[in-house]
Design a protein around this motif. Structure first.
Motif, PDB file in Angstrom:
ATOM      1  N   LYS A   1       0.826  -1.213   0.000  1.00  0.00           N
ATOM      2  CA  LYS A   1       0.000   0.000   0.000  1.00  0.00           C
ATOM      3  C   LYS A   1       0.860   1.263   0.000  1.00  0.00           C
ATOM      4  CE  LYS A   1      -4.579  -0.145   2.039  1.00  0.00           C
ATOM      5  NZ  LYS A   1      -5.376  -0.201   3.239  1.00  0.00           N
ATOM      6  N   ILE A   2       1.886   1.254   0.840  1.00  0.00           N
ATOM      7  CA  ILE A   2       2.724   2.449   0.968  1.00  0.00           C
ATOM      8  C   ILE A   2       3.515   2.686  -0.319  1.00  0.00           C
ATOM      9  CG2 ILE A   2       4.744   3.389   2.181  1.00  0.00           C
ATOM     10  CD1 ILE A   2       3.507   2.234   4.775  1.00  0.00           C
ATOM     11  N   LEU A   3       4.022   1.617  -0.924  1.00  0.00           N
ATOM     12  CA  LEU A   3       4.774   1.808  -2.178  1.00  0.00           C
ATOM     13  C   LEU A   3       3.846   2.323  -3.279  1.00  0.00           C
ATOM     14  CD1 LEU A   3       7.195  -1.254  -2.061  1.00  0.00           C
ATOM     15  CD2 LEU A   3       7.782   1.158  -1.742  1.00  0.00           C
ATOM     16  N   ALA A   4       2.602   1.856  -3.294  1.00  0.00           N
ATOM     17  CA  ALA A   4       1.630   2.362  -4.276  1.00  0.00           C
ATOM     18  C   ALA A   4       1.332   3.831  -3.988  1.00  0.00           C
ATOM     19  CB  ALA A   4       0.347   1.531  -4.222  1.00  0.00           C
ATOM     20  N   PHE A   5       1.229   4.164  -2.713  1.00  0.00           N
ATOM     21  CA  PHE A   5       0.969   5.549  -2.307  1.00  0.00           C
ATOM     22  C   PHE A   5       2.097   6.472  -2.774  1.00  0.00           C
ATOM     23  CE2 PHE A   5       1.427   9.085   0.609  1.00  0.00           C
ATOM     24  CZ  PHE A   5       0.138   9.588   0.691  1.00  0.00           C
ATOM     25  N   ILE A   6       3.328   6.003  -2.607  1.00  0.00           N
ATOM     26  CA  ILE A   6       4.485   6.817  -3.020  1.00  0.00           C
ATOM     27  C   ILE A   6       4.421   7.090  -4.521  1.00  0.00           C
ATOM     28  CG2 ILE A   6       7.014   6.814  -3.293  1.00  0.00           C
ATOM     29  CD1 ILE A   6       7.149   5.184  -0.644  1.00  0.00           C
ATOM     30  N   ARG A   7       4.069   6.053  -5.285  1.00  0.00           N
ATOM     31  CA  ARG A   7       3.996   6.231  -6.744  1.00  0.00           C
ATOM     32  C   ARG A   7       2.977   7.301  -7.131  1.00  0.00           C
ATOM     33  NH1 ARG A   7       5.213   0.655  -6.702  1.00  0.00           N
ATOM     34  NH2 ARG A   7       3.042  -0.006  -6.575  1.00  0.00           N
ATOM     35  N   GLY A   8       1.948   7.461  -6.312  1.00  0.00           N
ATOM     36  CA  GLY A   8       0.873   8.402  -6.631  1.00  0.00           C
ATOM     37  C   GLY A   8       1.095   9.832  -6.154  1.00  0.00           C
ATOM     38  N   HIS A   9       2.216  10.085  -5.487  1.00  0.00           N
ATOM     39  CA  HIS A   9       2.478  11.443  -4.984  1.00  0.00           C
ATOM     40  C   HIS A   9       3.866  11.911  -5.416  1.00  0.00           C
ATOM     41  CE1 HIS A   9      -0.932  10.297  -2.501  1.00  0.00           C
ATOM     42  NE2 HIS A   9      -1.112  11.586  -2.240  1.00  0.00           N
ATOM     43  N   ASP A  10       4.097  13.240  -5.267  1.00  0.00           N
ATOM     44  CA  ASP A  10       5.364  13.779  -5.762  1.00  0.00           C
ATOM     45  C   ASP A  10       6.200  14.540  -4.753  1.00  0.00           C
ATOM     46  OD1 ASP A  10       5.802  13.004  -8.445  1.00  0.00           O
ATOM     47  OD2 ASP A  10       3.972  14.116  -8.944  1.00  0.00           O
ATOM     48  N   ARG A  11       5.558  15.303  -3.896  1.00  0.00           N
ATOM     49  CA  ARG A  11       6.319  16.185  -2.993  1.00  0.00           C
ATOM     50  C   ARG A  11       6.065  15.772  -1.552  1.00  0.00           C
ATOM     51  NH1 ARG A  11       3.413  18.782  -6.332  1.00  0.00           N
ATOM     52  NH2 ARG A  11       2.031  19.415  -4.653  1.00  0.00           N
ATOM     53  N   PHE A  12       7.095  15.232  -0.934  1.00  0.00           N
ATOM     54  CA  PHE A  12       6.926  14.634   0.394  1.00  0.00           C
ATOM     55  C   PHE A  12       7.647  15.432   1.475  1.00  0.00           C
ATOM     56  CE2 PHE A  12       6.476  11.243  -2.658  1.00  0.00           C
ATOM     57  CZ  PHE A  12       5.426  10.491  -2.165  1.00  0.00           C
ATOM     58  N   LEU A  13       6.972  15.547   2.610  1.00  0.00           N
ATOM     59  CA  LEU A  13       7.657  15.968   3.828  1.00  0.00           C
ATOM     60  C   LEU A  13       7.905  14.704   4.641  1.00  0.00           C
ATOM     61  CD1 LEU A  13       8.682  18.019   5.956  1.00  0.00           C
ATOM     62  CD2 LEU A  13       6.352  18.008   6.905  1.00  0.00           C
ATOM     63  N   VAL A  14       9.159  14.548   5.094  1.00  0.00           N
ATOM     64  CA  VAL A  14       9.527  13.405   5.927  1.00  0.00           C
ATOM     65  C   VAL A  14       9.873  13.951   7.304  1.00  0.00           C
ATOM     66  CG1 VAL A  14      11.163  11.506   6.198  1.00  0.00           C
ATOM     67  CG2 VAL A  14      10.387  12.167   3.909  1.00  0.00           C
ATOM     68  N   SER A  15       9.236  13.395   8.349  1.00  0.00           N
ATOM     69  CA  SER A  15       9.481  13.913   9.690  1.00  0.00           C
ATOM     70  C   SER A  15       9.510  12.786  10.711  1.00  0.00           C
ATOM     71  CB  SER A  15       8.411  14.956  10.047  1.00  0.00           C
ATOM     72  OG  SER A  15       8.807  15.686  11.197  1.00  0.00           O
ATOM     73  N   GLY A  16       9.785  13.152  11.951  1.00  0.00           N
ATOM     74  CA  GLY A  16       9.834  12.176  13.044  1.00  0.00           C
ATOM     75  C   GLY A  16       9.677  12.922  14.355  1.00  0.00           C
ATOM     76  N   HIS A  17       9.733  12.189  15.453  1.00  0.00           N
ATOM     77  CA  HIS A  17       9.455  12.837  16.733  1.00  0.00           C
ATOM     78  C   HIS A  17      10.502  13.898  17.084  1.00  0.00           C
ATOM     79  CE1 HIS A  17      12.520  10.609  19.006  1.00  0.00           C
ATOM     80  NE2 HIS A  17      12.088   9.492  18.467  1.00  0.00           N
ATOM     81  N   VAL A  18      10.102  14.838  17.916  1.00  0.00           N
ATOM     82  CA  VAL A  18      10.962  15.941  18.352  1.00  0.00           C
ATOM     83  C   VAL A  18      12.266  15.371  18.922  1.00  0.00           C
ATOM     84  CG1 VAL A  18       9.883  15.956  20.654  1.00  0.00           C
ATOM     85  CG2 VAL A  18      10.989  18.037  19.794  1.00  0.00           C
ATOM     86  N   ARG A  19      13.372  16.123  18.744  1.00  0.00           N
ATOM     87  CA  ARG A  19      14.679  15.663  19.182  1.00  0.00           C
ATOM     88  C   ARG A  19      14.906  14.224  18.693  1.00  0.00           C
ATOM     89  NH1 ARG A  19      17.476  17.851  23.354  1.00  0.00           N
ATOM     90  NH2 ARG A  19      17.897  15.812  24.219  1.00  0.00           N
ATOM     91  N   SER A  20      14.768  14.048  17.396  1.00  0.00           N
ATOM     92  CA  SER A  20      14.855  12.705  16.809  1.00  0.00           C
ATOM     93  C   SER A  20      16.099  11.963  17.286  1.00  0.00           C
ATOM     94  CB  SER A  20      14.866  12.802  15.278  1.00  0.00           C
ATOM     95  OG  SER A  20      13.565  13.041  14.793  1.00  0.00           O
ATOM     96  N   ASP A  21      15.901  10.747  17.751  1.00  0.00           N
ATOM     97  CA  ASP A  21      17.022   9.902  18.186  1.00  0.00           C
ATOM     98  C   ASP A  21      17.569   9.143  16.972  1.00  0.00           C
ATOM     99  OD1 ASP A  21      15.059   8.037  17.696  1.00  0.00           O
ATOM    100  OD2 ASP A  21      14.883   7.366  19.777  1.00  0.00           O
TER     101      ASP A  21
END
Ligand SMILES: [Mn+2]
Length: 342
Positions: free
Chosen positions: A21-41
């Protein structure tokens, strides 16, 4: 001679379906924000950077921003120089947001607060049992030792050939979240993934050197001061340590990732639950962490204060003074431990 069979990778059918599902989702979109929790470990940041590299290899636009950015101890990670550290670094044209290693939307702190959530499609990839399923797509699987292993599954399923940089990011997620392959979340699967990452170019000695052998004398003195402040209940079942702002100011050291301190508290013989209280830069905001022995669910403790995490490694934010935090959190933790069978 007995024959040892190394088992094949075991992925639940639910996780297999989410990967597709996620790989199909990626194919359908173009501009991504990638994030994680504050003070990322190491896990949160390594996951973001590895996923960012995967997106770039898939010819997508990707941008990594997490609250406080790449902490100094993780700046050896390839790509960490380009990580944004606050809302001012956000762009306005994302079509989707991926979050890694974050149990709630709010744990992105200033990043989630600044994003127009209803206008965005959010994909939540995490291994915390307490995850709030805040995404439009949620892949939550606590059987993974590190969130980075979930990214590794995406990489393998994508057909992209991983290079040393990507492998280094993922390897770091595993080393940090398993306490260098020592915690109870370390499994056959963990080591299979580690072996694949070595084959893909990750160099364990270089990663260990970067993570654990770059201390300044001041940092070691800070560690000594913190260890000197460890306290124990009379029965020795609960151990705790407080990192106050005054200690940080006196020593001129920032505590960075506090995992090593609470692990030291937990390493004391007889301690069933270790607690760490850290005063933040924001007045009245205290970060609390718990580490517990097998069979003691620290999520229960953390959830009373609006936090969560893993059963044996959990955390929460306390609002109030450091003294109030120490009194209330300790009482709560001691009562909890007393209520358990010995
Ligand atoms: Mn993690």
């Amino acid at each position: 001679m007995a024959r040892i069979t190394v088992p094949k990778h075991r992925l639940s059918s639910a996780s297999r379906a989410m990967i597709r599902k996620i790989l199909a989702f990626i194919r359908g979109h173009d501009r991504f924000l990638v994030s994680g929790h504050v003070r990322s470990d190491g896990d949160a940041l390594g996951s973001q950077l590895a996923f960012h590299q995967l997106l770039r290899r898939l010819r997508k636009k990707s941008h990594v921003v997490c609250d406080q950015g790449a902490l100094a101890e993780y700046r050896f990670l390839p790509g960490s120089q380009a990580v944004g550290s606050g809302p001012e670094d956000l762009r306005s044209d994302y079509s989707a947001v991926f979050t890694f290693d974050s149990g709630s939307w709010e744990r992105l702190e200033r990043i989630s607060a600044a994003l127009p959530r209803p206008k965005l499609t959010v994909v939540n990839v995490d291994h915390h049992a307490s995850n709030e399923r805040f995404g439009d797509l949620n892949w939550v699987d606590p059987s993974f030792s590190a969130c980075g292993e979930m990214v590794w599954e995406l990489v393998k399923a994508s057909g992209v050939k991983p290079d040393r940089e990507l492998a280094t990011c993922i390897y770091t997620t595993i080393v940090t979240d398993t306490g260098r392959f020592s915690f109870s979340n370390t499994t056959t699967e963990t080591h299979l993934n580690a072996a694949e990452l070595l084959a893909a170019g990750a160099r364990p000695a270089a990663v260990h050197q970067a993570l654990y052998r770059q201390k300044t004398p001041e940092q070691l003195r800070f560690t000594a001061a913190v260890l000197g402040r460890i306290q124990l209940t009379e029965d020795g079942q609960v151990g705790w340590v407080v990192i106050s702002r005054s200690l940080i100011e006196e020593t001129g050291c920032s505590p960075g990732d506090t995992q090593e301190y609470i692990d030291q508290v937990k390493s004391i013989k007889g301690v069933r639950v270790a607690v760490l209280l850290r005063e933040t830069d924001e007045t009245g905001k205290i970060k609390v962490s718990w580490r517990t022995e097998p069979g003691i669910d620290g999520i229960v403790l953390a959830q009373k204060w609006g936090g969560g995490g893993h059963p044996r490694a959990s955390g929460a934010t306390f609002r109030g003074t450091l003294a109030e935090a120490e009194t209330q959190i300790l009482k709560e933790t001691v009562d909890f431990v007393r209520s358990l069978p010995a």
